[in-house]
Design an enzyme around this catalytic site. Sequence first.
Site, mmCIF file in Angstrom:
data_model
loop_
_atom_site.group_PDB
_atom_site.id
_atom_site.type_symbol
_atom_site.label_atom_id
_atom_site.label_comp_id
_atom_site.label_asym_id
_atom_site.label_seq_id
_atom_site.Cartn_x
_atom_site.Cartn_y
_atom_site.Cartn_z
ATOM 1 N N TRP A 102 39.578 47.218 36.151
ATOM 2 C CA TRP A 102 39.907 47.153 37.582
ATOM 3 C C TRP A 102 40.373 48.514 38.074
ATOM 4 O O TRP A 102 40.002 48.952 39.165
ATOM 5 C CB TRP A 102 40.949 46.070 37.857
ATOM 6 C CG TRP A 102 40.500 44.706 37.445
ATOM 7 C CD1 TRP A 102 41.092 43.885 36.536
ATOM 8 C CD2 TRP A 102 39.333 44.000 37.907
ATOM 9 N NE1 TRP A 102 40.372 42.716 36.409
ATOM 10 C CE2 TRP A 102 39.296 42.757 37.225
ATOM 11 C CE3 TRP A 102 38.307 44.289 38.823
ATOM 12 C CZ2 TRP A 102 38.284 41.810 37.427
ATOM 13 C CZ3 TRP A 102 37.308 43.340 39.034
ATOM 14 C CH2 TRP A 102 37.302 42.123 38.338
ATOM 15 N N ASP A 169 47.857 47.267 42.668
ATOM 16 C CA ASP A 169 47.021 46.071 42.598
ATOM 17 C C ASP A 169 47.762 45.078 41.701
ATOM 18 O O ASP A 169 47.853 45.268 40.497
ATOM 19 C CB ASP A 169 45.652 46.449 42.007
ATOM 20 C CG ASP A 169 44.772 45.236 41.718
ATOM 21 O OD1 ASP A 169 45.169 44.101 42.035
ATOM 22 O OD2 ASP A 169 43.668 45.441 41.161
ATOM 23 N N LYS A 193 44.155 34.530 41.290
ATOM 24 C CA LYS A 193 44.741 34.602 39.954
ATOM 25 C C LYS A 193 46.073 33.841 39.893
ATOM 26 O O LYS A 193 46.422 33.317 38.862
ATOM 27 C CB LYS A 193 44.944 36.044 39.513
ATOM 28 C CG LYS A 193 43.688 36.918 39.561
ATOM 29 C CD LYS A 193 42.732 36.613 38.446
ATOM 30 C CE LYS A 193 41.370 37.282 38.560
ATOM 31 N NZ LYS A 193 41.315 38.612 39.104
HETATM 32 C C1 LIG Z 1 40.350 39.788 39.402
HETATM 33 C C2 LIG Z 1 40.940 41.107 39.684
HETATM 34 C C3 LIG Z 1 40.392 41.968 40.657
HETATM 35 C C4 LIG Z 1 39.133 41.629 41.439
HETATM 36 O O1 LIG Z 1 39.395 40.644 42.334
HETATM 37 P P1 LIG Z 1 38.258 40.109 43.352
HETATM 38 O O2 LIG Z 1 39.051 39.231 44.242
HETATM 39 O O3 LIG Z 1 37.241 39.407 42.519
HETATM 40 O O4 LIG Z 1 37.680 41.274 44.051
HETATM 41 C C5 LIG Z 1 41.026 43.170 40.886
HETATM 42 N N1 LIG Z 1 42.130 43.518 40.205
HETATM 43 C C6 LIG Z 1 42.682 42.730 39.265
HETATM 44 C C7 LIG Z 1 43.914 43.175 38.551
HETATM 45 C C8 LIG Z 1 42.101 41.493 38.974
HETATM 46 O O5 LIG Z 1 42.640 40.698 38.046
#
Ligand SMILES: *Cc1c(COP(=O)(O)O)cnc(C)c1O
Length: 357
Positions: A102, A169, A193
């Site tokens: 990511w 993030d 998540k």
């Molecule tokens: C799943 C995830 C993403 C991507 O998320 P999307 O909503 O599919 O774009 C980005 N960063 C982290 C840490 C993730 O776990």
Amino acid sequence: MSKVHNFSAGPCILPQEVMQQASEALINFNDLNLSLIEISHRSKDFVAVMEEAIDLVKELLEVPEGYSVLFLQGGASLGFYMSAINLMKAGGSGAYVNTGSWSTKAIKEAKKLGGVQVLGSSEDKNFTYIPKGYTVPSEVDFLHLTSNNTIYGTQFKAFPESPVPVICDMSSDIFSRKVNVADFGMIYAGAQKNMGPAGTTVYIVKDELLGHTGRDIPSMLDLAIHRGKDSMFNTPPVFAVYVSMLTLRWLKGQGGVGAIEQQNQAKADLLYSEVDRNPLFKGTAAIEDRSNMNATFVLTNEDLAETFNQLVASANISGIKGHRSVGGFRASMYNALPLDSVQVLVDVMKHLEQQFG
Ligand SMILES: *Cc1c(COP(=O)(O)O)cnc(C)c1O
């Protein structure tokens, strides 16, 4: 129906009562005899949902004055670009710590906008640890981190000192532990998540940082525009926002982030102590950097994989196959996963040892 122990990495388990309430609102929302998804997002009923969702984020994370909370679309993958375009000055640069896929994607997007300094990377060891010991330069516009590395099972236990605003993030650990929002210039997280269904991304942004890039930002990517319209610049993802709001209500009912953090610690301790004790298993992440959300581990004897998978299936355990870039197993223990489910997995691991250890 027998209970499934859902260890999915994402989209992931949500509380049963939230599913129940969400399904009722799909048929008849607020006794309107209309579905939540067939009314105007500008109706007072939905505006109240958006306001409650935003207020719950503020309350649960103790968001200080001077920050705005937004519920937008595009996933965290758009967040990679959106965070950079809103904080990187024209001709400016950002610093990144590369802790996995990511972060790598976030770096790729930022390079389209300007300079990128990668201060540390754990790519040399397949992202099994969190790099440390770098100094954050003061001439960059921001530092970008990924707090929890969903694929590799690592997590920042402490965040680095930074002379510039920190963008984080937090897609896979937001609301799982206490964080000091004042330490961040921007937090973003895809809902699926730990907060709700896919389709919305929460942004928590320090107001004074917006509007200084000298760029002509496309409206849909401009956080200042979304803030000015209270997340209603265009039609928001009403269902995803509603279910996120229900999950946050549930979280508040559990005692909030501090209480869930203790439960998450207990789940992680239970699983990791078995991974470390049982000679048939080995953790893949550096012990000090292990994630409390996603535990990654492998079998020490690959020949037992089929037997283990059968035991896992017959115990109604779902979603523990590791990501293809790591292999082995990944048990994701998000907020809604009960301790019972972790105990069932641990019992299966013990059972394998009794048969073959
Ligand atoms: C799943 C995830 C993403 C991507 O998320 P999307 O909503 O599919 O774009 C980005 N960063 C982290 C840490 C993730 O776990």
